[in-house]
Design a protein around this motif. Structure first.
Motif, PDB file in Angstrom:
ATOM      1  N   ALA A  23      54.869  12.902  27.395  1.00 41.56           N
ATOM      2  CA  ALA A  23      54.098  12.786  28.632  1.00 41.56           C
ATOM      3  C   ALA A  23      53.422  11.423  28.658  1.00 41.56           C
ATOM      4  CB  ALA A  23      53.054  13.882  28.735  1.00 41.56           C
ATOM      5  N   LEU A  24      53.380  10.825  29.832  1.00 39.76           N
ATOM      6  CA  LEU A  24      52.694   9.558  30.032  1.00 39.76           C
ATOM      7  C   LEU A  24      51.533   9.822  30.980  1.00 39.76           C
ATOM      8  CD1 LEU A  24      52.493   6.443  29.820  1.00 39.76           C
ATOM      9  CD2 LEU A  24      54.021   6.340  31.803  1.00 39.76           C
ATOM     10  N   LEU A  25      50.324   9.503  30.551  1.00 42.51           N
ATOM     11  CA  LEU A  25      49.144   9.676  31.388  1.00 42.51           C
ATOM     12  C   LEU A  25      48.831   8.344  32.052  1.00 42.51           C
ATOM     13  CD1 LEU A  25      46.916  11.693  28.902  1.00 42.51           C
ATOM     14  CD2 LEU A  25      48.416  12.581  30.684  1.00 42.51           C
ATOM     15  N   VAL A  26      48.716   8.348  33.372  1.00 40.69           N
ATOM     16  CA  VAL A  26      48.410   7.138  34.134  1.00 40.69           C
ATOM     17  C   VAL A  26      47.053   7.340  34.796  1.00 40.69           C
ATOM     18  CG1 VAL A  26      49.154   5.594  35.981  1.00 40.69           C
ATOM     19  CG2 VAL A  26      50.863   6.736  34.550  1.00 40.69           C
ATOM     20  N   HIS A  27      46.086   6.522  34.414  1.00 40.74           N
ATOM     21  CA  HIS A  27      44.741   6.611  34.979  1.00 40.74           C
ATOM     22  C   HIS A  27      44.547   5.470  35.970  1.00 40.74           C
ATOM     23  CE1 HIS A  27      44.250   8.969  31.273  1.00 40.74           C
ATOM     24  NE2 HIS A  27      43.353   9.636  31.980  1.00 40.74           N
ATOM     25  N   THR A  28      44.041   5.795  37.167  1.00 43.81           N
ATOM     26  CA  THR A  28      43.809   4.791  38.194  1.00 43.81           C
ATOM     27  C   THR A  28      42.451   5.015  38.841  1.00 43.81           C
ATOM     28  OG1 THR A  28      44.930   6.154  39.850  1.00 43.81           O
ATOM     29  CG2 THR A  28      46.272   4.495  38.728  1.00 43.81           C
ATOM     30  N   ALA A  29      41.925   3.939  39.421  1.00 44.88           N
ATOM     31  CA  ALA A  29      40.676   4.005  40.171  1.00 44.88           C
ATOM     32  C   ALA A  29      40.977   3.669  41.627  1.00 44.88           C
ATOM     33  CB  ALA A  29      39.666   3.018  39.601  1.00 44.88           C
ATOM     34  N   THR A  30      40.185   4.201  42.522  1.00 40.75           N
ATOM     35  CA  THR A  30      40.348   3.912  43.949  1.00 40.75           C
ATOM     36  C   THR A  30      40.072   2.430  44.187  1.00 40.75           C
ATOM     37  OG1 THR A  30      39.598   6.139  44.489  1.00 40.75           O
ATOM     38  CG2 THR A  30      39.523   4.510  46.263  1.00 40.75           C
ATOM     39  N   PRO A  31      41.009   1.719  44.844  1.00 37.41           N
ATOM     40  CA  PRO A  31      40.796   0.290  45.120  1.00 37.41           C
ATOM     41  C   PRO A  31      39.479   0.048  45.858  1.00 37.41           C
ATOM     42  CG  PRO A  31      43.055   0.898  45.613  1.00 37.41           C
ATOM     43  CD  PRO A  31      42.307   2.185  45.330  1.00 37.41           C
ATOM     44  N   GLY A  32      38.746  -0.966  45.402  1.00 38.76           N
ATOM     45  CA  GLY A  32      37.483  -1.323  46.020  1.00 38.76           C
ATOM     46  C   GLY A  32      36.282  -0.536  45.518  1.00 38.76           C
TER      47      GLY A  32
END
Length: 55
Positions: A23-32
């Motif tokens: 499994a690959l976990l991809v963490h992102t934040a809302t732009p801005g």
């Protein structure tokens, strides 16, 4: 809570490989968002900042 930049609000997406049980976990934040700005700050830090665990 990241020791160098503080709290981060991240979304997590899990990408599964059904054949290898990986499994690959991809963490992102809302732009801005403040979290997005903090992640950008972390890219500037790179691996050059030493932060003691738990500080």
């Amino acid at each position: 809570m990241h020791p160098a930049v503080g709290p981060l609000e991240l979304s997590c997406q899990v990408l599964q490989d059904p054949f290898q049980s990986h499994a690959l976990l991809v963490h992102t934040a809302t732009p801005g968002s403040p979290s997005h700005e903090r992640l950008q700050l972390l890219t500037a830090f790179g691996s050059t900042v030493d932060v003691a665990p738990g500080s």
